[in-house]
Design an enzyme around this catalytic site. Structure first.
Site, short mmCIF file in Angstrom:
data_model
loop_
_atom_site.label_atom_id
_atom_site.label_comp_id
_atom_site.label_asym_id
_atom_site.label_seq_id
_atom_site.Cartn_x
_atom_site.Cartn_y
_atom_site.Cartn_z
N GLU A 36 0.82 -0.97 0.11
CA GLU A 36 0.41 -0.08 0.05
C GLU A 36 0.83 1.47 -0.08
O GLU A 36 1.80 1.15 0.87
CB GLU A 36 -0.78 -0.08 1.55
CG GLU A 36 -1.47 1.75 1.26
CD GLU A 36 -2.47 2.19 0.11
OE1 GLU A 36 -2.45 3.01 0.31
OE2 GLU A 36 -3.04 0.88 0.22
N GLN A 37 0.83 1.94 -0.57
CA GLN A 37 1.77 3.48 -0.92
C GLN A 37 1.35 3.95 0.30
O GLN A 37 1.80 5.54 0.03
CB GLN A 37 1.69 3.69 -2.05
CG GLN A 37 0.41 4.38 -2.65
CD GLN A 37 -0.43 5.31 -3.93
OE1 GLN A 37 0.83 5.65 -4.58
NE2 GLN A 37 -1.09 6.16 -4.33
N ARG A 110 -17.97 2.01 4.05
CA ARG A 110 -16.94 1.50 3.20
C ARG A 110 -15.65 1.28 4.46
O ARG A 110 -15.11 0.00 4.50
CB ARG A 110 -16.39 2.82 2.36
CG ARG A 110 -17.53 2.56 0.79
CD ARG A 110 -16.73 3.86 -0.15
NE ARG A 110 -15.88 3.16 -0.21
CZ ARG A 110 -15.39 2.39 -1.74
NH1 ARG A 110 -16.80 1.67 -2.27
NH2 ARG A 110 -15.03 1.88 -2.45
N TYR A 219 -29.33 6.65 2.63
CA TYR A 219 -29.78 5.35 3.48
C TYR A 219 -29.32 5.22 5.08
O TYR A 219 -28.58 6.48 5.15
CB TYR A 219 -29.86 4.47 2.88
CG TYR A 219 -28.00 4.23 2.22
CD1 TYR A 219 -27.31 4.04 2.90
CD2 TYR A 219 -28.11 4.88 0.77
CE1 TYR A 219 -25.95 3.92 2.07
CE2 TYR A 219 -26.41 4.37 0.20
CZ TYR A 219 -26.13 4.43 1.21
OH TYR A 219 -24.44 4.03 0.25
N ASP A 296 -10.91 -2.32 -9.86
CA ASP A 296 -11.62 -1.17 -10.71
C ASP A 296 -10.21 -0.90 -12.04
O ASP A 296 -10.52 -0.30 -13.07
CB ASP A 296 -11.50 0.01 -9.80
CG ASP A 296 -12.79 0.82 -9.50
OD1 ASP A 296 -13.72 -0.06 -10.43
OD2 ASP A 296 -13.37 1.40 -8.33
#
Length: 391
Positions: A36-37, A110, A219, A296
């Site tokens: 992870e950068q 998230r 929501y 993605d």
């Protein structure tokens, strides 16, 4: 010297897709090192919808109970006309949907989903998590993959999986299709404490207010402690990234003449975060030798079907299955993964664009939309989503 298959799989990117991939591989007995950068593992964003299809993968990853502990289970998916206030259509969720698809429909933050995956990875001895590890180059020798970091360190692995998102550097060397496609739509997001929701407007539903070239979704989140708002509208503004500040004046201008309930919710937010919605054309080739794309990086999609993270997690479980079946031949495993996934994800990419046009319809198209959806039965609504949620 260790054989290539004994070396770890290198995973680029510590988002939802990267962590899900590391966890899926570990559960198949395969070691990985995740790079992870950023200086820490964290997830930018707010609400996320979890269709029944992804709950099957949560079970495979052993995290379903942890996901459900933070989630909210809405009663319905509802579309309302933002100009007239009329309810266009609703699809019951809850026990009815669970009985139909065998799994629930939920919404969550998230950051909660990301943290659940992170904690599950930390509990696995086969996973090495590294931060401040920015990849600057990679090379596939045909026998192994070597990654070079910004500080000059090199890491060797049996293969590499790029989960580096919409602006993937690895994709350019595999697909070579340039920059993402800018949709012309901008999303503003914000989260309210439930106590700040306008009186009478809190509901345990996923509600979409469809307006001309706009829509607002809201929501509850995090055990109904928070309320998630996402406002989308057409704009030519372009700014890379997911965390820029939005222009409240532009937002209000785009949503003028809409129902008071819409404006009351929008008016509760003083600072919005914005991002420009982008995707890419579907492609059939996500792999090259011992390197594969995921999430993605492979198939970025607009958010109108709420399936971006769900598709990445589906990818992770599928890829781990294929790699476990062909440990000594990653290229074969990656081609099998690609073959199983590319048409399903392409359909989501295409249909997300269609849904975006449908939500933002104007004039006679809007009237036709309301007429068509207004006569839809619960059974027809379920049947229309079987291809996605039953997958």
């Amino acid at each position: 010297m260790a054989a290539a298959q004994d070396r770890p799989v290198i995973i680029i990117g510590g988002g939802i897709g990267g962590l899900a991939t590391a966890l899926a591989l570990a559960l198949k007995g395969l070691p990985s090192v995740l790079l992870e950068q950023s200086a820490e593992f964290r997830e930018v964003g707010a609400g996320i919808q979890l269709g029944p299809n992804v709950f099957r993968r949560f079970e495979a990853l052993g995290i379903r109970a942890a996901i459900e502990a933070d989630a909210v289970f809405p009663q319905n998916l509802i579309m309302r006309d933002a100009l007239t206030g009329e309810e266009v259509t609703r699809m019951p969720l809850g026990e009815q949907a669970r009985a139909h698809w065998g799994m629930p429909y939920a919404v969550t933050h998230r950051a909660d989903l990301h943290n659940t995956l992170l904690q599950a990875c930390l509990a696995q001895t086969r996973i090495t998590l590294r931060t401040s590890a920015k990849m600057t180059a990679w090379a596939d020798s045909g026998e192994s993959v070597t990654v070079t970091l910004a500080d000059g360190e090199t890491i060797q692995g049996s293969s590499m999986i790029a989960c580096d998102g919409l602006w993937s550097q690895v994709r350019e060397q595999i697909v070579g299709d340039g920059k993402p496609r800018v949709s012309g739509h901008i999303a503003y997001r914000a989260v309210l404490p439930v106590a700040d929701v306008p009186q009478g407007q809190f509901e345990n539903n996923v509600v979409l207010w469809a307006g001309p070239k706009t829509h607002l979704v809201h929501y509850p989140l995090r055990r109904s402690e928070l309320y998630n708002l996402v406002a989308v509208f057409h704009s030519n503004r372009y700014e890379e990234g997911w965390n820029s500040f939005g222009d409240v004046a532009e937002l209000n201008e785009r949503f003028q003449n809409q129902q008071p309930q819409v404006h009351k919710l929008l008016g509760k937010i003083e600072a919005w975060r914005m991002w420009v919605l982008c995707d890419r054309e579907p492609v059939a080739n996500w792999t090259k030798g011992r390197v594969a794309l995921l999430g993605d990086a492979a198939h970025p999609m607009l958010q109108y079907l709420a399936q971006g993270a769900c598709m990445a997690i589906e990818d992770a479980v599928c890829l781990a299955d294929k790699l476990a079946q062909s440990i000594s031949d990653p290229n074969r495993a990656f081609l099998a993964y690609q073959q199983e996934r590319y048409l399903r994800t392409a359909r989501v990419q295409v249909m997300a664009r269609v849904y975006g046009d449908f939500y933002h319809a104007t004039g006679p198209v809007r009237e036709l939309r309301n007429m068509a959806l207004g006569g839809r039965t619960k059974e027809q609504a379920y049947a229309g989503n079987d291809w996605l949620y039953g997958g």
